[in-house]
Scaffold this active site. Structure first.
Site, PDB file in Angstrom:
ATOM      1  N   LEU A 108       2.040   8.326  14.738  1.00  0.00           N
ATOM      2  CA  LEU A 108       3.509   9.136  15.011  1.00  0.00           C
ATOM      3  C   LEU A 108       3.597   9.276  13.418  1.00  0.00           C
ATOM      4  O   LEU A 108       3.546   8.254  12.729  1.00  0.00           O
ATOM      5  CB  LEU A 108       4.134   7.916  15.407  1.00  0.00           C
ATOM      6  CG  LEU A 108       3.778   7.702  17.239  1.00  0.00           C
ATOM      7  CD1 LEU A 108       4.578   6.565  17.781  1.00  0.00           C
ATOM      8  CD2 LEU A 108       4.158   8.813  17.760  1.00  0.00           C
ATOM      9  N   LYS A 158       8.333  -1.396  18.325  1.00  0.00           N
ATOM     10  CA  LYS A 158       6.428  -0.741  18.446  1.00  0.00           C
ATOM     11  C   LYS A 158       5.846  -2.246  17.960  1.00  0.00           C
ATOM     12  O   LYS A 158       6.712  -2.693  16.603  1.00  0.00           O
ATOM     13  CB  LYS A 158       7.328  -0.149  15.985  1.00  0.00           C
ATOM     14  CG  LYS A 158       5.741   0.591  16.304  1.00  0.00           C
ATOM     15  CD  LYS A 158       5.687   1.155  15.375  1.00  0.00           C
ATOM     16  CE  LYS A 158       4.511   2.563  14.676  1.00  0.00           C
ATOM     17  NZ  LYS A 158       4.151   1.290  14.162  1.00  0.00           N
ATOM     18  N   LYS A 186      11.121   3.255  11.139  1.00  0.00           N
ATOM     19  CA  LYS A 186      10.140   2.029  10.493  1.00  0.00           C
ATOM     20  C   LYS A 186      12.411   1.595   9.544  1.00  0.00           C
ATOM     21  O   LYS A 186      12.582   2.000   8.546  1.00  0.00           O
ATOM     22  CB  LYS A 186      10.046   2.712   9.210  1.00  0.00           C
ATOM     23  CG  LYS A 186       8.322   3.013  10.295  1.00  0.00           C
ATOM     24  CD  LYS A 186       7.291   2.508  10.130  1.00  0.00           C
ATOM     25  CE  LYS A 186       6.333   1.599  10.554  1.00  0.00           C
ATOM     26  NZ  LYS A 186       5.512   2.059   8.783  1.00  0.00           N
ATOM     27  N   TYR A 211       0.817  -1.125  -0.383  1.00  0.00           N
ATOM     28  CA  TYR A 211       0.137   0.033  -0.090  1.00  0.00           C
ATOM     29  C   TYR A 211       0.909   1.156   0.185  1.00  0.00           C
ATOM     30  O   TYR A 211       0.468   1.634  -0.894  1.00  0.00           O
ATOM     31  CB  TYR A 211      -0.888   0.105   0.923  1.00  0.00           C
ATOM     32  CG  TYR A 211      -1.997   1.140   1.147  1.00  0.00           C
ATOM     33  CD1 TYR A 211      -1.318   2.588   1.527  1.00  0.00           C
ATOM     34  CD2 TYR A 211      -3.630   0.935   0.844  1.00  0.00           C
ATOM     35  CE1 TYR A 211      -2.037   3.421   1.760  1.00  0.00           C
ATOM     36  CE2 TYR A 211      -4.345   2.069   0.964  1.00  0.00           C
ATOM     37  CZ  TYR A 211      -3.470   3.465   0.767  1.00  0.00           C
ATOM     38  OH  TYR A 211      -4.753   4.491   0.922  1.00  0.00           O
ATOM     39  N   ASP A 212       1.781   1.128   1.088  1.00  0.00           N
ATOM     40  CA  ASP A 212       2.891   2.480   1.294  1.00  0.00           C
ATOM     41  C   ASP A 212       3.281   2.528  -0.167  1.00  0.00           C
ATOM     42  O   ASP A 212       3.770   3.914  -0.793  1.00  0.00           O
ATOM     43  CB  ASP A 212       3.320   2.535   2.136  1.00  0.00           C
ATOM     44  CG  ASP A 212       3.234   2.459   3.518  1.00  0.00           C
ATOM     45  OD1 ASP A 212       2.387   2.513   3.240  1.00  0.00           O
ATOM     46  OD2 ASP A 212       3.577   2.033   4.914  1.00  0.00           O
TER      47      ASP A 212
HETATM   48  S1  IVH Z   1       3.693   4.627  21.739  1.00  0.00           S
HETATM   49  C1  IVH Z   1       1.140   9.342  20.079  1.00  0.00           C
HETATM   50  N1  IVH Z   1       4.851   2.638  21.695  1.00  0.00           N
HETATM   51  O1  IVH Z   1       2.488   2.167  17.005  1.00  0.00           O
HETATM   52  C2  IVH Z   1       1.062   7.598  20.399  1.00  0.00           C
HETATM   53  N2  IVH Z   1       3.240   3.577  19.853  1.00  0.00           N
HETATM   54  O2  IVH Z   1       2.382   4.531  14.977  1.00  0.00           O
HETATM   55  C3  IVH Z   1       2.415   7.195  20.769  1.00  0.00           C
HETATM   56  N3  IVH Z   1       3.091   1.752  18.811  1.00  0.00           N
HETATM   57  O3  IVH Z   1      -0.587   5.016  17.702  1.00  0.00           O
HETATM   58  C4  IVH Z   1       2.290   5.600  21.178  1.00  0.00           C
HETATM   59  N4  IVH Z   1       4.358  -0.011  19.606  1.00  0.00           N
HETATM   60  O4  IVH Z   1      -0.641   1.749  18.254  1.00  0.00           O
HETATM   61  C5  IVH Z   1       3.762   3.262  21.268  1.00  0.00           C
HETATM   62  N5  IVH Z   1       5.468   0.890  22.015  1.00  0.00           N
HETATM   63  C6  IVH Z   1       4.940   1.045  21.303  1.00  0.00           C
HETATM   64  C7  IVH Z   1       4.117   0.989  20.216  1.00  0.00           C
HETATM   65  C8  IVH Z   1       3.586   1.602  19.762  1.00  0.00           C
HETATM   66  C9  IVH Z   1       2.682  -0.210  18.900  1.00  0.00           C
HETATM   67  C10 IVH Z   1       1.252   1.979  17.595  1.00  0.00           C
HETATM   68  C11 IVH Z   1       0.556   3.131  18.632  1.00  0.00           C
HETATM   69  C12 IVH Z   1       0.999   4.159  17.551  1.00  0.00           C
HETATM   70  C13 IVH Z   1       1.389   4.143  16.945  1.00  0.00           C
HETATM   71  C14 IVH Z   1       2.152   4.633  16.374  1.00  0.00           C
END
Ligand code: IVH
Length: 669
Positions: A79, A111, A316, A32-33
């Site tokens: 993010l 992540k 990423k 998709y990206d």
């Molecule tokens: S911190 C403002 N920590 O990735 C959101 N997010 O693209 C800050 N995610 O919305 C989130 N692992 O659903 C955080 N260790 C992690 C994460 C994580 C997966 C997801 C989350 C977030 C998205 C960001």
């Protein structure tokens, strides 16, 4: 271009709907990206093509009708993605600029690739689970999330004073719902067994499960929850992200133990490198890291742009999939006589390496996936795995494309060979050519005068070595020991010694001889020299594109395809690696500055003073080109004994100088 933009738009919108609304993704995120960036690029080039329905103009997500909508207490943001060390550095610089003169810490975590979810607790009791939705409004998935055993129904009583205060009032815990890789594989196996289609990846399975209306089914799925955020009305109760993780664990909620803090860019970059390889060992899938400013007051003060906080980024790792266009399908004949179709693509970067060809396995596979030249295809490559064509994007298929006719193509590429497809096999093989027979021929050629020129390795010795199974491929000759060879009937102490040392002496050869020795179809001695001149080292030749190859003197379509097919054959790639491991080397000295550079010679009839081969060698040594027949641009035709006049006439008509042997001797000294 306009039609490509239209096609991409409608395809991406379809993918987006299937993914967000139906939870049935048709392609992976990377695909998709990829298409999304292509569209973005085309729109940037021609802004007049941007329409309000373009996926690049989309803001929120649509919501399913079947779950109750709930307002989030604070937006559930996402993010910004960064993709390189330079991006991280640039983000660091921006933060430093926004926080002048203030020392601050960074927090980093793995992540997780799952589904974001907010858990609401009141006085320590689980109340509600809400999906991210459009960041303001999510869906009430309480009943389903309740079935996940890693979601506590009551927060743990802890002796920690700070944690205790969190048991009073409202505590919101945000995190990711994920599925472990093993659980995913087992579940998928079951599905396939019962005739259902397999899920694409754990994230889609997790997302699909949470949106199930039947809670009983959800309970059967091994989902897990891992927290990454802790929200209290009084923000001072959770001063840093690191402290949030500690408190979460005190409350009995899983938070990644890999999370840690750094006070410099260097530390963060090391963490990035470390997890690039180690992430594959984690029980769940991750495509990157999350990096944040650790201090939550600063984090908040830095504010939000669009849907993303300034104070955090998602790093990423290189995508393991990409889209590209299949330019050609060439067929390579391996050392066993098997015909392997190889896809040739527009070069594309996947997981840090450039991919421009991949084996298409066999005729059935091409037919099953209906792979056609001109198709936009998805290439998948994970870790050290050899790249694969995952699927064809049929929507982007050119109207004029034709089904790939394997047998017809075999005939076109190998008009002089006959192929058979043995009963019950998927591959076509050269008729009457067994593996050992081809190896004997190949090895004889490899050791021949124009190639490595290994005196002691003539036909009879080659046959003896192959039959005794001492040699299974060309590289094996460099592993032979005198002890092994002397065991064979044909050999005595001295002859074994001679053979082994003759081979050893050719561990280093010249690049043109080595290329010629590989026995690539249509690549003769002169072409080998021209290829060496152009690419200088074997590695460069091995990654040459079809266009690179075509640009070489005397290399046309068929020769270029043959070279490309040879280097794209996984068997040959393994062979080259083996040569390298064994320390087999090639030297190259350019003849481009030789006094005969740019001049070409054809000899007809027999020479009196030297053999034709010796003359050819001398001409090449001096940088000249030795040709087998006169063509436009040939500089000299040398008339030996008993040479026919018709050749001389043709040469004169093409402007080629016709000379005698004596004159040739003057030229080549
Ligand atoms: S911190 C403002 N920590 O990735 C959101 N997010 O693209 C800050 N995610 O919305 C989130 N692992 O659903 C955080 N260790 C992690 C994460 C994580 C997966 C997801 C989350 C977030 C998205 C960001």
């Amino acid at each position: 271009m306009k039609s490509r933009v239209e096609e991409l738009k409608s395809l991406l919108n379809k993918y987006s709907y299937e993914y967000h609304v139906q939870d049935k993704p048709l392609v992976s995120d990377a695909v998709y990206d990829n298409l999304f960036s292509e569209l973005k690029k085309l729109e940037a080039e021609s802004p007049e093509l941007i329409t309000p329905d373009s996926p690049t103009q989309r803001v929120g997500n649509e919501l399913l009708e079947s779950f109750r909508k709930i307002n989030h207490s604070s937006r559930m943001l996402s993010l910004n993605d960064v993709f390189s060390r330079e991006d991280v550095e640039a983000w660091f610089k921006r933060i430093d600029k926004l926080l002048p003169g203030r020392k601050h810490e960074y927090f980093a975590d793995i992540k997780m690739d799952g589904l974001a979810c907010a858990l609401v607790y009141q006085d320590g009791l689980f109340q509600q689970a809400i999906t991210r939705g459009d960041s303001y409004v999510g869906e009430d998935v309480t009943a389903n999330v309740k079935t996940i055993s890693s979601v506590p129904l009551r927060l743990r009583e802890s002796s920690d004073q700070k944690a205790k205060t969190l048991l009073k009032g409202r505590t919101e815990i945000r995190g990711e719902i994920i599925m472990y890789k093993v659980d995913f594989e087992n579940l998928n196996k079951e599905r396939v067994k019962s005739g259902e289609q397999a899920y694409a990846n754990p994230r889609n399975l997790a997302a699909g499960t949470i949106r199930q209306l039947d809670t009983k089914l959800v309970a059967l799925r091994p989902l897990r929850f891992r927290a990454y955020d802790l929200i209290r009305e009084n923000e001072q109760e959770v001063p840093t992200h690191m402290e949030a993780y500690r408190l979460l664990r005190e409350l009995g909620v899983t938070a990644n133990t890999q999370a840690t803090t750094f006070d410099s860019l260097d530390g963060v970059l090391k963490y990035v490198d470390e997890w690039d390889t180690k992430r594959h060992e984690l029980p769940f899938i991750t495509d990157g890291l999350v990096i944040k400013v650790n201090d939550r007051k600063l984090y908040k003060d830095l504010g939000v742009v669009g849907k993303q906080p300034r104070a955090a980024v998602a790093y990423k790792y290189a995508a393991e999939e990409a889209t590209t266009i299949l330019k050609d399908i060439v067929i390579s004949i391996g050392r066993t006589g098997a015909a392997t179709p190889v896809g040739v693509f527009n070069p594309v970067s996947i997981a840090g390496t450039t991919v421009q060809h991949a084996s298409l396995h066999n005729a059935d596979e091409i037919a099953r996936k209906d792979i056609r030249v001109g198709d936009t295809v998805v290439i998948y490559k994970a870790g050290d795995i050899i790249p694969q064509v995952e699927k064809v994007l049929l929507e982007l298929r050119p109207k004029s494309s034709k089904q790939f006719e394997y047998e017809k193509e075999l005939k076109r590429q190998y008009p002089e060979l006959e192929f058979v497809r043995p009963e019950g096999e998927a591959v076509y093989r050269v008729k009457g050519a067994s593996g050992p027979l081809l190896l004997k021929k190949g090895l004889e050629h490899f050791a021949s005068k124009g190639a490595l020129d290994i005196d002691w390795l003539g036909e009879k010795n080659v046959v003896a070595l192959v039959d005794a199974k001492l040699v299974h491929d060309l590289a094996d000759i460099f592993t032979l020991t005198k002890e092994q060879v002397v065991e064979l009937e044909r050999f005595a102490d001295l002859s074994a010694e001679n053979l082994v040392s003759a081979i050893k002496a050719k561990k280093t050869s010249t690049l043109p001889r080595f290329i010629y020795g590989l026995g690539i179809r249509h690549v003769g001695e002169q072409t080998s020299i021209d290829l060496a001149e152009r690419f200088k080292i074997l590695n460069m030749l091995s990654i040459a594109t079809l266009d690179d190859l075509r640009a070489v003197n005397g290399v046309g379509e068929i020769v270029a395809e043959s070279i490309l097919g040879w280097f794209a054959d996984p068997d040959n790639q393994k062979l080259l690696e083996k040569f390298e491991k064994l320390g087999v080397k090639q030297t190259f000295e350019s003849k481009a500055k030789g006094k005969l550079h740019g001049q070409s010679f054809v000899i007809t009839g027999t020479l009196e003073t030297m053999s034709r081969d010796a003359a050819a060698n001398r001409i090449r040594e001096l940088g000249g080109t030795f040709q087998t027949s006169v063509a436009k641009g040939t500089t000299y035709l040398v008339m030996g004994q008993k040479a026919g006049q018709s050749k001389a006439d043709k040469a004169r008509s093409l402007g080629t100088k016709v000379i005698e042997e004596t004159e040739l001797l003057k030229i080549i000294g």
